[in-house]
Motif scaffolding. Structure first.
Motif, short mmCIF file in Angstrom:
data_model
loop_
_atom_site.label_atom_id
_atom_site.label_comp_id
_atom_site.label_asym_id
_atom_site.label_seq_id
_atom_site.Cartn_x
_atom_site.Cartn_y
_atom_site.Cartn_z
N CYS A 176 0.85 -1.31 0.02
CA CYS A 176 0.00 0.04 0.05
C CYS A 176 1.01 1.34 -0.07
CB CYS A 176 -0.95 -0.07 1.21
SG CYS A 176 -2.03 1.69 1.53
N ALA A 177 0.64 2.22 -0.94
CA ALA A 177 1.24 3.37 -1.00
C ALA A 177 1.31 4.25 0.21
CB ALA A 177 0.90 4.38 -2.25
N GLY A 178 0.09 4.03 0.96
CA GLY A 178 -0.24 4.85 2.28
C GLY A 178 0.72 4.23 3.37
N CYS A 179 0.47 2.95 3.75
CA CYS A 179 1.19 2.32 5.18
C CYS A 179 2.17 1.33 4.69
CB CYS A 179 -0.18 1.75 5.64
SG CYS A 179 -0.94 0.30 4.92
N GLY A 180 2.11 0.62 3.36
CA GLY A 180 3.37 -0.12 3.35
C GLY A 180 2.78 -1.63 3.36
N ARG A 181 1.58 -1.80 3.91
CA ARG A 181 1.17 -3.35 4.24
C ARG A 181 0.98 -4.00 2.85
NH1 ARG A 181 -3.54 -2.75 8.45
NH2 ARG A 181 -3.99 -0.96 7.16
N THR A 182 0.82 -5.26 2.81
CA THR A 182 0.44 -5.92 1.78
C THR A 182 -1.10 -6.09 1.96
OG1 THR A 182 0.39 -8.16 2.81
CG2 THR A 182 2.61 -7.22 1.44
N LEU A 183 -1.97 -6.45 0.77
CA LEU A 183 -3.22 -6.71 1.11
C LEU A 183 -3.51 -7.93 1.85
CD1 LEU A 183 -4.27 -6.71 -2.81
CD2 LEU A 183 -5.23 -5.11 -0.85
N GLN A 184 -2.95 -8.69 1.98
CA GLN A 184 -3.03 -9.99 2.96
C GLN A 184 -2.72 -9.38 4.40
OE1 GLN A 184 -0.21 -13.35 2.87
NE2 GLN A 184 -1.34 -14.36 4.49
N GLU A 185 -2.05 -8.65 4.75
CA GLU A 185 -1.80 -7.83 5.93
C GLU A 185 -2.99 -7.08 6.32
OE1 GLU A 185 3.20 -7.90 6.13
OE2 GLU A 185 2.02 -6.30 5.48
N ILE A 186 -3.35 -6.28 5.39
CA ILE A 186 -4.27 -5.44 5.67
C ILE A 186 -5.76 -6.18 5.83
CG2 ILE A 186 -5.94 -3.73 4.35
CD1 ILE A 186 -3.45 -2.77 2.64
N GLY A 187 -5.92 -7.16 5.05
CA GLY A 187 -7.06 -8.01 5.32
C GLY A 187 -7.21 -8.90 6.63
N ASN A 188 -5.88 -9.17 7.25
CA ASN A 188 -5.86 -10.01 8.28
C ASN A 188 -5.66 -8.97 9.60
OD1 ASN A 188 -6.15 -12.27 7.00
ND2 ASN A 188 -4.15 -12.60 6.57
N TRP A 189 -5.59 -7.84 9.34
CA TRP A 189 -5.19 -6.85 10.34
C TRP A 189 -6.04 -7.18 11.90
CZ3 TRP A 189 -0.60 -4.79 10.83
CH2 TRP A 189 -0.35 -3.76 11.58
N VAL A 190 -7.19 -7.10 11.51
CA VAL A 190 -7.96 -7.34 12.93
C VAL A 190 -8.02 -8.76 13.43
CG1 VAL A 190 -9.74 -5.48 12.06
CG2 VAL A 190 -10.15 -7.83 11.71
N SER A 191 -7.59 -9.55 12.91
CA SER A 191 -7.27 -11.23 13.52
C SER A 191 -5.82 -11.40 13.94
CB SER A 191 -7.76 -12.17 12.29
OG SER A 191 -6.70 -12.08 11.40
N TYR A 192 -5.02 -10.18 13.61
CA TYR A 192 -3.49 -10.52 14.11
C TYR A 192 -3.48 -10.29 15.59
CZ TYR A 192 -1.52 -10.24 9.53
OH TYR A 192 -0.81 -10.45 8.16
N SER A 193 -2.42 -10.84 16.45
CA SER A 193 -2.36 -10.49 17.62
C SER A 193 -1.75 -9.32 17.64
CB SER A 193 -1.62 -11.63 18.18
OG SER A 193 -0.39 -11.59 17.74
N ASP A 194 -1.66 -8.82 18.93
CA ASP A 194 -0.67 -7.50 19.13
C ASP A 194 0.86 -7.69 18.65
OD1 ASP A 194 -2.87 -6.04 19.98
OD2 ASP A 194 -2.44 -6.25 22.13
N ILE A 195 1.25 -8.87 18.91
CA ILE A 195 2.53 -9.19 18.47
C ILE A 195 2.93 -9.23 17.16
CG2 ILE A 195 4.39 -10.90 18.60
CD1 ILE A 195 3.51 -11.61 21.48
N GLU A 196 1.78 -9.91 16.49
CA GLU A 196 2.15 -9.67 14.81
C GLU A 196 1.74 -8.50 14.39
OE1 GLU A 196 -0.03 -14.06 13.85
OE2 GLU A 196 -1.43 -12.74 14.64
N ARG A 197 1.01 -7.61 15.03
CA ARG A 197 0.42 -6.38 14.47
C ARG A 197 2.06 -5.52 14.64
NH1 ARG A 197 -4.83 -7.13 16.09
NH2 ARG A 197 -4.35 -6.23 18.11
N ARG A 198 2.61 -5.44 15.65
CA ARG A 198 3.79 -4.84 16.10
C ARG A 198 5.07 -5.27 15.06
NH1 ARG A 198 2.28 -5.18 21.52
NH2 ARG A 198 3.42 -7.01 21.89
N ARG A 199 4.91 -6.79 14.67
CA ARG A 199 6.04 -7.11 13.95
C ARG A 199 5.78 -6.60 12.63
NH1 ARG A 199 5.69 -10.26 9.85
NH2 ARG A 199 3.48 -11.11 10.49
N VAL A 200 4.67 -6.35 11.85
CA VAL A 200 4.58 -5.73 10.70
C VAL A 200 4.80 -4.26 10.83
CG1 VAL A 200 2.69 -5.29 8.94
CG2 VAL A 200 2.64 -7.49 9.99
N MET A 201 4.35 -3.76 11.68
CA MET A 201 4.53 -2.31 11.94
C MET A 201 6.03 -2.02 11.85
SD MET A 201 1.23 -0.91 14.02
CE MET A 201 1.86 0.95 13.89
#
Length: 72
Positions: free
Chosen positions: A18-43
């Motif tokens: 994504c040009a705005g945040c840098g995430r992939t479509l998969q990461e965007i779609g799964n964001w709400v189901s990720y744990s806090d640790i997974e979100r921090r890893r991506v961020m």
């Protein structure tokens, strides 16, 4: 829930990010189901992704390749 979204949602074909945040479509779609640790890893990797994507975009626009030059 923390999110890197800045509401500039456009997937760059050259990178798949994504040009705005840098995430992939998969990461965007799964964001709400990720744990806090997974979100921090991506961020943690997003700043480097955005810098790399910006460099690639610039190289594609100017026709120049970044990185070490290769001998002919």
């Amino acid at each position: 829930m923390q999110t890197p979204c800045i509401h500039v949602c456009s997937i760059e074909p050259a990178t798949g990010f994504c040009a705005g945040c840098g995430r992939t479509l998969q990461e965007i779609g799964n964001w709400v189901s990720y744990s806090d640790i997974e979100r921090r890893r991506v961020m943690a990797v997003l700043p480097a992704r955005l810098v790399g994507a910006a460099a690639l975009s610039h190289d594609m626009k100017t026709g120049h390749a970044s990185g070490p030059e290769r001998p002919l």
